[in-house]
Design an enzyme around this catalytic site. Structure first.
Site, PDB file in Angstrom:
ATOM      1  N   GLU A 165      17.894   4.019 -49.493  1.00  0.00           N
ATOM      2  CA  GLU A 165      17.568   2.591 -49.555  1.00  0.00           C
ATOM      3  C   GLU A 165      18.448   1.784 -50.516  1.00  0.00           C
ATOM      4  O   GLU A 165      17.958   1.122 -51.421  1.00  0.00           O
ATOM      5  CB  GLU A 165      16.087   2.415 -49.923  1.00  0.00           C
ATOM      6  CG  GLU A 165      15.145   3.066 -48.928  1.00  0.00           C
ATOM      7  CD  GLU A 165      13.679   2.989 -49.341  1.00  0.00           C
ATOM      8  OE1 GLU A 165      13.369   2.355 -50.370  1.00  0.00           O
ATOM      9  OE2 GLU A 165      12.839   3.571 -48.635  1.00  0.00           O
ATOM     10  N   GLU A 270      10.890   8.880 -40.946  1.00  0.00           N
ATOM     11  CA  GLU A 270       9.579   8.601 -41.545  1.00  0.00           C
ATOM     12  C   GLU A 270       8.702   7.861 -40.539  1.00  0.00           C
ATOM     13  O   GLU A 270       8.275   6.736 -40.770  1.00  0.00           O
ATOM     14  CB  GLU A 270       9.745   7.798 -42.838  1.00  0.00           C
ATOM     15  CG  GLU A 270      10.665   8.468 -43.838  1.00  0.00           C
ATOM     16  CD  GLU A 270      10.807   7.705 -45.148  1.00  0.00           C
ATOM     17  OE1 GLU A 270       9.955   6.825 -45.440  1.00  0.00           O
ATOM     18  OE2 GLU A 270      11.757   7.996 -45.901  1.00  0.00           O
TER      19      GLU A 270
END
Length: 379
Positions: A165, A270
């Site tokens: 991220e 995810e």
């Protein structure tokens, strides 16, 4: 009652029972079919593992894991804060348990995550006087952390989410403390060090909202730059934190194609489907955003309504239709949690809610209608 009547009644009962068994859904919890076998010709099917599951405390989890999954990811136990909470202290207990579980399952094991702006203790960025480290000192600290973790699990962890991220949704670099102190060098140094410590492990960049074109293109450009520098990067992880009506599957598909065309493996890292309303129209996964509990954001405390359950099943069907269409590009699908009770979405972006985002419910039972709908045989 005559013997003849008893025999006829017994035969009738046997026929009824046989009919019931024949009509049972093919994904019944009692039969031998498994998710990992259903998708064996497509991609790995994985799940994130919690502390209680790794340790065996959640005893019902292990049979479900062994039956259905051939890949596992450490949900929290390998993040910097939990595993390296103080400068001279590591806590390997849960991570060791996680790796041993993966070995027992003969699973493809994913370490998550080595460098991230979240769940990283403040001391990482500071000297003994609480002042911000200089660039070289922070990079040295990061490399030592990677050396310790990857070295410990060399040859046991098959793939690492190296950096997590680093981009904002518009494709700009996140102004994290990593970035403020080192610029982009921490990214390059992290990939370099992991490969040094375990040349056989696959290395990934991982991020959420990669269905957004600006963010996707930034991630691809970063991965391409890593390769131009002679660094190993095998794939890009698309975090699949989706909602009932967003994002459009066409945008998910466009990112799968773009990443693959750029020469990288695609993994959905995810996956879950949030069925609850949110305070804001936010499709991200930024842990900094959290709101107070309000009943209007927690409407299904005793179960989903029929209409929402139908939307949930259709959403998974639509998503998997894209995954299976592009199975030649996708190496792994990982659900972010084993069952509804273990999902992070019970506490984000509002704490204390009851969510239903996964394929298995709180009683470890498969949602058969949904599972049947995503089977390759349906497409």
């Amino acid at each position: 009652m005559s013997p003849e009547y008893k025999m006829k009644a017994s035969l009738k009962l046997i026929m009824i029972l046989a009919g019931i068994l024949i009509c049972q859904p093919v994904f019944s919890q009692d039969n031998g079919l498994r998710l990992k076998e259903i998708f064996k010709d497509a991609f790995y099917i994985g799940t994130a593992i919690s502390y209680r599951q790794a340790s065996g405390e959640e005893q019902q989890a292990w049979p479900l894991l062994e039956k259905h999954f051939n890949s596992i990811t450490s949900e929290n136990m390998m993040k910097w804060g939990p595993i390296h909470p103080e400068p001279d202290r590591y806590n390997f207990v849960s991570a060791d348990q996680f790796v041993e579980l993966g070995k027992k399952m003969n699973a493809f094991i994913i370490g998550h995550t080595l460098v991230w702006h979240q769940q990283t203790p403040k001391w990482v960025y500071q000297n003994e006087m609480g002042e911000s480290l200089m660039k070289e000192a922070l990079l040295e600290r990061m490399e030592k952390h990677i050396e310790t973790l990857v070295g410990r699990y060399k040859g046991q962890v098959h793939g690492w989410d190296v950096v997590n991220e680093v981009f904002e949704d518009d494709g700009s670099y996140r102004e994290s403390e990593w970035y403020q102190i080192t610029g982009r060098d921490y990214i390059f140094k992290a990939f370099q060090k992991v490969h040094e410590m375990d040349p056989e492990a696959e290395l990934y960049y991982n991020d959420y909202n990669l269905w957004k074109p600006e963010k996707r293109e930034a991630a691809i450009a970063l991965a391409q730059e890593l390769r131009k520098k002679g660094l190993r990067v095998d794939g890009i992880g698309m975090q699949g934190h989706y909602m009932l009506d967003s994002p459009p599957v066409e945008m998910i598909e466009a990112s799968i194609i773009a990443i693959s065309n750029a020469g990288f493996k695609v993994m959905v890292t995810e996956l879950d489907v949030d069925v609850l309303p949110r305070p804001r129209a936010n499709e991200g996964a930024d842990l900094n955003k959290n709101y107070a509990l309000d009943e209007k954001f927690n409407p299904y405390t005793t179960g989903l309504s029929e209409s929402i359950a139908d939307k949930f099943a259709k959403r998974y069907t639509d998503i998997f239709s894209v995954f299976l269409k592009h199975q030649d590009k996708i190496s792994r699908i990982t659900f972010w949690g084993l069952h509804d009770g273990a999902s992070w979405l019970n506490n984000w972006p509002v704490r204390g809610r009851t969510n239903y985002p996964l394929l298995f419910d709180r009683n470890f039972k498969g949602k058969e209608e949904v599972i049947q709908s995503i089977s390759p045989s349906k497409f």
